[in-house]
Design an enzyme around this catalytic site. Sequence first.
Site, PDB file in Angstrom:
ATOM      1  N   ASP A 164      43.241  32.681  37.562  1.00  0.00           N
ATOM      2  CA  ASP A 164      42.757  34.004  37.143  1.00  0.00           C
ATOM      3  C   ASP A 164      43.596  34.534  35.987  1.00  0.00           C
ATOM      4  O   ASP A 164      44.777  34.840  36.159  1.00  0.00           O
ATOM      5  CB  ASP A 164      42.840  34.987  38.330  1.00  0.00           C
ATOM      6  CG  ASP A 164      41.672  34.793  39.281  1.00  0.00           C
ATOM      7  OD1 ASP A 164      41.918  34.650  40.496  1.00  0.00           O
ATOM      8  OD2 ASP A 164      40.526  34.776  38.810  1.00  0.00           O
ATOM      9  N   MET A 189      31.162  37.804  40.848  1.00  0.00           N
ATOM     10  CA  MET A 189      32.335  38.471  41.421  1.00  0.00           C
ATOM     11  C   MET A 189      31.907  39.240  42.658  1.00  0.00           C
ATOM     12  O   MET A 189      30.941  40.017  42.628  1.00  0.00           O
ATOM     13  CB  MET A 189      32.957  39.427  40.402  1.00  0.00           C
ATOM     14  CG  MET A 189      33.638  38.738  39.220  1.00  0.00           C
ATOM     15  SD  MET A 189      34.908  37.558  39.694  1.00  0.00           S
ATOM     16  CE  MET A 189      36.112  38.641  40.470  1.00  0.00           C
TER      17      MET A 189
HETATM   18  C1  DX5 Z   1      40.087  39.334  41.127  1.00  0.00           C
HETATM   19  C2  DX5 Z   1      40.601  37.959  41.400  1.00  0.00           C
HETATM   20  C3  DX5 Z   1      40.582  37.751  42.883  1.00  0.00           C
HETATM   21  C4  DX5 Z   1      41.225  36.486  43.311  1.00  0.00           C
HETATM   22  C5  DX5 Z   1      40.882  36.142  44.746  1.00  0.00           C
HETATM   23  O1  DX5 Z   1      40.258  39.612  39.795  1.00  0.00           O
HETATM   24  O2  DX5 Z   1      39.783  37.004  40.757  1.00  0.00           O
HETATM   25  O3  DX5 Z   1      39.234  37.786  43.294  1.00  0.00           O
HETATM   26  O4  DX5 Z   1      40.786  35.457  42.528  1.00  0.00           O
HETATM   27  O5  DX5 Z   1      41.156  37.204  45.503  1.00  0.00           O
HETATM   28  P1  DX5 Z   1      41.224  37.122  47.109  1.00  0.00           P
HETATM   29  O6  DX5 Z   1      42.668  37.279  47.437  1.00  0.00           O
HETATM   30  O7  DX5 Z   1      40.366  38.235  47.573  1.00  0.00           O
HETATM   31  O8  DX5 Z   1      40.693  35.767  47.523  1.00  0.00           O
HETATM   32 ZN    ZN Z   2      38.743  34.614  39.505  1.00  0.00          ZN
END
Ligand code: DX5
Ligand code: ZN
Length: 218
Positions: A36, A138
């Site tokens: 990310d 998302m």
């Molecule tokens: C948001 C990020 C999160 C991360 C995963 O910008 O992209 O979604 O990857 O988050 P969790 O901890 O909810 O799996």
């Molecule tokens: Zn992501």
Amino acid sequence: MPAPLLAPSLLAGDHAQLGASARLVSEAGLSWIHLDIMDGHFVPNLSFGPQTLAALRPASKLFFDTHLMLSEPQRYIEAFAQAGANLISIHIEPAYDHAATLARIRALGCQCGLVLNPGTPAAAIEPLLGQVDLVLVMTVQPGFGGQAFRRDMLPKLREIAAWRQQRGLNFRLEVDGGIDLATAAECRAAGADTFVAGTSFFRAADRAAFVAAFNRMG
Ligand code: DX5
Ligand code: ZN
């Protein structure tokens, strides 16, 4: 529909030793890791950049699924491709030439993906579905891990999965945010096949059991 695939998000790893966190993913028998990338502008957070990918690349055989949460992703495609990204996904929301950027990602030898925030309708990416290897829906507002899953994203998944089937396309349909075994099952039923899991993977009491349970989802 592509086979289900778990992509742990390094955002939830140990930022004091990201290489060790990436090794946990390969030791769990997984093939993808989700990276990310945040610019503090498109999303209200900063994470890491191409230099971190380049540092992780030599020691990792994982598929680097690179999620650019950037206002100007078109400026960073070459940097992430050269750093070792295998797939680069870009958001549809900022104004830039999406089609040309997707083509540039592929020309650099990477797979390409388009990402939709929760507030963006599926129609926003419909004209580009034939040009992508992956669509990321998302299931939280991007910026931070550990948020609650947005169940209202399920109809959007079903809509994109239906387009994929009707048009004989084979892009991966990925979800990201609040994904654990229960929410993954709901998303799978709605057509998702690729699951980003940050907190649920890295905070699992028994990671092997978590992965085994995920694999049983089928
Ligand atoms: C948001 C990020 C999160 C991360 C995963 O910008 O992209 O979604 O990857 O988050 P969790 O901890 O909810 O799996
Ligand atoms: Zn992501």
